[in-house]
Enzyme design. Structure first.
Site, PDB file in Angstrom:
ATOM      1  N   TYR A 132       0.858  -1.196   0.000  1.00 55.24           N
ATOM      2  CA  TYR A 132       0.000   0.000   0.000  1.00 55.24           C
ATOM      3  C   TYR A 132       0.887   1.236   0.000  1.00 55.24           C
ATOM      4  CZ  TYR A 132      -3.284   3.585   1.533  1.00 55.24           C
ATOM      5  OH  TYR A 132      -4.049   4.729   1.616  1.00 55.24           O
ATOM      6  N   GLU A 191      -3.280   7.628  -4.226  1.00 54.60           N
ATOM      7  CA  GLU A 191      -3.223   6.328  -3.554  1.00 54.60           C
ATOM      8  C   GLU A 191      -3.021   5.212  -4.561  1.00 54.60           C
ATOM      9  OE1 GLU A 191      -5.961   4.546  -0.122  1.00 54.60           O
ATOM     10  OE2 GLU A 191      -6.896   4.321  -2.096  1.00 54.60           O
TER      11      GLU A 191
END
Length: 398
Positions: free
Chosen positions: A109, A197
């Protein structure tokens, strides 16, 4: 302003971020053709909506034949996907992104976002990707690394390497990881992003770093200088009430209540919504008309609030400083006469020329309920709302 996954990936690829081959599709036939163009034996068919958690909502299908691609596209196109980010109303899928399958060896992530509390850009990463960061923050907060970047200084090499180590990148791929992180930071700064993101960022079996999913949000206030970004806006994915307000220069956020609000000043609007809640009601919207509430602007605001059919009463709360209460009162009277309101209207005025404003309301001959204080206005709005609901219920029974 949010954009779609395929748009974010196209932008990031221009900053050195590697992505899997893919193509856009608007029909099952398009989807099959994209799969043929890509080649291979496995594809991901992804619904393009402005929301995360699409996989949990059934918005991502892994296909191994062209027939499966067509079936997946048929199933997803026009479907309303509901996630925890969309709310119960969900969002309709009008386009698909068909992407080549990826040999995933590791999921990570990575995120960059503006943190107003620290006045910095915060870089967030975890070696555990492919899951919602909110869930990870609860179940295993130690797995998340945050690095604060001073905007005046920019991203330093040691910070990029520190994040790469936190992601579990080995020494062989370290230079590629640093390049990817620096490219993402440049995209954030140059394009006025508020959030970037990549979840998951994957390491393939061949040792390549690929952005398997991407999400970007942009500062609305900077779109005037980001014309290429503003052209990516998909209004079908946004609240039509909020889009109508933005097109008219009004600040509007739709809510789930039934007491419409028209207020000048964001702080006063928040306080008014709190008072409505305290009085036992539910606000239907946040609407800040700003300092220049002319008769025409006031009418636009009224029409916007009343376009929500759930609204059972409307509260106008104005504290006039730069503005004047008599101007506001004239605008309210003009709007009510032109629109022919069918629900109760409560008006509270305070500030410059308040006595003249109250006189205009009183002499208008319109059934406008007035209040002197914010608390009184909120109580009267809730009472009027209850009476309107009872009145409509009685009319339906008869």
């Amino acid at each position: 302003m949010d954009i779609h996954e395929y748009q974010a990936k196209e932008i990031l690829s221009g900053y050195g971020v590697k992505i899997a081959e893919g193509g856009l599709a608007y029909s099952p036939e398009d989807a099959v053709q994209r799969a043929r163009d890509i080649g291979g034996h496995i594809w991901a068919v992804k619904a393009q909506i402005h929301s995360g958690a699409r996989g949990k909502a059934g918005g991502i299908k892994i296909c191994k034949t062209h027939d499966e691609v067509a079936d997946a596209a048929e199933h997803l196109l026009g479907r309303r996907l509901v996630t925890h980010q969309t709310g119960p109303a969900g969002k309709v899928c009008g386009r698909l992104y068909v992407e080549a399958g990826t040999d995933i060896a590791k999921e990570m992530y990575f995120c960059l976002l503006v943190d107003r509390s620290s006045e910095c850009i915060v870089m967030v990463g975890s070696a555990q990707g492919g899951m919602e960061i909110e869930e990870l923050a609860i179940s295993n907060p130690e797995a998340i690394t945050k690095i604060y970047i001073e905007p005046a200084v920019g991203l330093l090499d040691f910070q990029a390497r520190e994040m790469a180590f936190a992601l579990g990148i080995d020494s062989e791929a370290m230079s590629h990881a640093v390049k990817l992180i620096r490219g993402c930071y440049r995209a954030l700064r140059e394009l006025d992003c508020s959030m970037l993101e990549i979840n998951p960022l994957v390491m393939t079996g061949a040792g390549e770093l690929i952005a398997l999913d991407a999400k970007m949000s942009f500062d609305d206030n900077a779109l005037f200088r980001q014309t290429k970004i503003s052209e990516l806006r998909d209004k079908t994915q946004e609240d039509p009430r909020e889009m109508a307000a933005a097109d008219r220069g009004l600040s509007y956020v739709g809510l789930d209540g039934d007491i419409g609000c028209m207020i000048n000043g964001a702080g006063l609007a928040m306080a008014t919504m709190d008072m409505i809640k305290l009085a036992g009601g539910e606000p239907a919207n946040f609407l800040d008309v700003g300092g220049g509430a002319s008769a025409e602007r006031t009418e636009k605001a009224f029409r916007l609030v009343l376009a929500d059919k759930n609204v059972k009463a409307m509260l106008v709360n104005i504290f006039a400083g730069i503005n004047r209460c008599d101007w506001i009162a004239e605008g309210v009277v003009h709007a009510v006469k032109k629109i022919d309101m069918q629900i109760p209207l409560i008006v509270r005025l305070s500030g410059t020329n308040v006595e003249e404003g109250r006189r205009i309301i009183a002499e208008s001959g319109l059934p406008i309920i007035t209040a002197d204080t914010l608390a009184e206005a909120a109580e009267k709005a809730v009472q009027a709302r209850n009476e309107q609901v009872a009145k409509e219920a009685a009319a339906q029974e008869n």
